[in-house]
Design a protein around this motif. Structure first.
Motif, PDB file in Angstrom:
ATOM      1  N   CYS A 131      33.806  43.307  35.554  1.00  5.03           N
ATOM      2  CA  CYS A 131      33.426  44.507  36.298  1.00  5.03           C
ATOM      3  C   CYS A 131      34.556  45.537  36.218  1.00  5.03           C
ATOM      4  N   ILE A 133      36.086  48.930  37.232  1.00  3.04           N
ATOM      5  CA  ILE A 133      35.937  49.866  38.345  1.00  3.04           C
ATOM      6  C   ILE A 133      36.787  51.111  38.123  1.00  3.04           C
ATOM      7  N   ASN A 147      35.474  46.918  44.303  1.00  2.00           N
ATOM      8  CA  ASN A 147      36.466  45.891  44.001  1.00  2.00           C
ATOM      9  C   ASN A 147      36.204  44.647  44.864  1.00  2.00           C
ATOM     10  N   SER A 150      32.879  43.016  43.837  1.00  2.00           N
ATOM     11  CA  SER A 150      33.016  42.343  42.542  1.00  2.00           C
ATOM     12  C   SER A 150      33.696  40.976  42.710  1.00  2.00           C
ATOM     13  N   GLN A 151      34.747  40.931  43.524  1.00  2.00           N
ATOM     14  CA  GLN A 151      35.442  39.661  43.747  1.00  2.00           C
ATOM     15  C   GLN A 151      34.555  38.667  44.485  1.00  2.00           C
ATOM     16  N   CYS A 155      33.122  38.129  39.698  1.00  2.00           N
ATOM     17  CA  CYS A 155      33.357  38.793  38.405  1.00  2.00           C
ATOM     18  C   CYS A 155      34.865  38.859  38.148  1.00  2.00           C
ATOM     19  N   THR A 157      37.557  41.233  37.758  1.00  2.00           N
ATOM     20  CA  THR A 157      37.570  42.613  38.258  1.00  2.00           C
ATOM     21  C   THR A 157      38.704  43.396  37.619  1.00  2.00           C
ATOM     22  N   SER A 177      34.470  44.706  29.068  1.00  2.00           N
ATOM     23  CA  SER A 177      33.812  45.095  30.330  1.00  2.00           C
ATOM     24  C   SER A 177      32.292  45.088  30.154  1.00  2.00           C
TER      25      SER A 177
END
Length: 432
Positions: A131, A133, A147, A150-151, A155, A157, A177
């Protein structure tokens, strides 16, 4: 992981959702009345007490709160818990006067990240994904929200933050990505840069989660075709929480509101009376599950409508249609309401890039509007007469969409400043 992050919540029955909202509203109204003098004064002035609120049907009895209230109560005036319980703040960019600040307890942060995790899973994200960002970090909520989500999904990150396009593309290609999170205008810019550098074959993106700006369906298709992805809309406001208040699923047909945290309403922006589902108006939120900084009937200024019809994805939470603009970025030109998103729709249909600026002025007591649009490199090498013809085509397409004349000026590629946060679309010289 299936297609939901929290299946029991995301597919709860309407009865369950309504029960959460009724109980949450009663509780939060009592809490702010007892703990926040600013709210108590507002409610006393409106002649309403916590005992008057039994369910969401009583919402219209409660006063609205606006950004002006948040500025007046800055910094601590709307805090509903002791300061020692707060672990973070975020803030808006504060382009007009005092900043607007949101406070978070540990539970608030956890809830926010759950909303963002739901958005990532709804866009097809799993713990196998990378992911990327490219929202700003810091006081802006975009970077931190996605963030955290995603964690939670698991993923890998990449906390890229905004800007430094060379580094974005290096990490995107080196680390493969698969999900890109940023503003739609920056996604469009990254797509151009990938094309220019011939990196298309090295990019593995499959999905994008784009928000923080109103963007049109045409712009979505444009980004999807250039990046070879599915582009999902996400909605949030710093004052309410940040991104993840609402998000699109694979149906791409409206954004599911996290109704276990927020009660949405649509009101007529003039009369402020609630309007029925499906009718366009201003979006209002009550963030009943927030501990530190709950807002009751907060006027977002965003123009949209709500639907509670069943969604093919199986989620039961109400959907909010993509934003059609804001009551405060609506331009009134010669008495006509004009939204930048309408202009964007015309430009993309005419094959133009989504990088444009509207310059509004008043000459001899009459409003004027000029639309500056960047040409693609191919167009830039065209003959003067074909560029003039394109300008005329856009003028007439805008006239039929808006009902007013706007001057159109095609400018050279990359001459309009690129935004890595929010794009500056309007320069209104009438106010200066």
């Amino acid at each position: 992981m299936g297609k939901y992050f929290q299946e029991d919540i995301e597919t709860a029955s309407r009865e369950e959702i309504e029960q959460w909202q009724n109980e949450g509203l009663v509780s939060v109204v009592k809490r702010v009345y007892e703990n926040v003098p600013y709210y108590r004064d507002l409610m006393d002035k409106a002649g309403v007490t916590p005992d008057d609120i039994k369910s969401t049907a009583d919402l219209p009895k409660l006063p609205f709160i606006t950004k002006d209230d948040l500025r007046d109560a800055y910094p601590y005036g709307l805090l509903a818990v002791p300061l020692k319980d707060c672990i973070r703040i975020h803030s808006t960019s504060g382009t007009t006067g005092r900043r607007v600040v949101d406070f978070y307890t540990k539970k608030d942060i956890d809830m926010w990240y759950d909303g963002c995790a739901r958005a990532i899973v709804a866009a097809g994200g799993t713990d196998e994904d990378v992911c990327h960002i490219a929202y700003g970090y810091g006081l802006f909520t975009g970077g931190f929200g996605l963030n955290g989500g995603s964690q939670k999904v698991g993923c890998l990150t990449l906390p890229m933050s905004s800007g430094n396009t060379d580094r974005q593309l290096q990490f995107m290609t080196d680390f493969g990505s698969t999900i890109l999170c940023c503003t739609p205008s920056y996604a469009s810019y990254l797509a151009e840069s990938i094309e220019e550098r011939g990196l298309k074959d090295q990019v593995k993106l499959k999905a994008g989660i784009f928000g923080a700006e109103a963007w049109s369906e045409e712009m979505r298709h444009d980004i999807e075709s250039k990046l070879g992805i599915k582009a999902y809309d996400i909605y949030g406001l710093t004052e309410i929480e940040g991104p993840g208040v609402a998000f699109e699923c694979e149906a791409q047909n409206g954004m599911h509101i996290c109704e276990d945290y927020f009660i949405p309403e649509i009101v007529d922006p003039e009369t402020l009376e609630p309007v029925p589902d499906g009718q366009i108006g201003e979006l209002v939120f009550t963030s009943f599950a927030k501990e530190a900084f709950p807002l009751i009937r907060y006027r977002t200024k965003d123009i949209t409508y709500i639907t509670r019809e069943k969604c093919s994805c199986g989620r039961t939470h109400a959907r909010v249609h993509r934003l059609m603009g804001r009551t405060d970025d609506m331009l009134i030109i010669k008495g006509v309401n004009v939204y930048p998103s309408q202009v964007e729709e015309v430009l993309i249909k005419q094959g133009m890039p989504a990088n444009y600026q509207l310059i509004v002025d008043r000459v001899n007591n009459s409003d004027t509007m000029e639309v500056r649009v960047e040409m693609t490199p191919e167009m830039f090498s065209d003959t003067v007469s074909s560029i003039e013809k394109k300008e005329k085509d856009i003028v007439s397409a805008l006239k039929s969409m808006l009902g007013i004349y706007a001057k159109v000026k095609l400018v050279e590629p990359k001459s309009i400043t690129r935004s890595e946060g929010k794009a500056v679309r309007i320069i209104d010289k009438r106010k200066i």
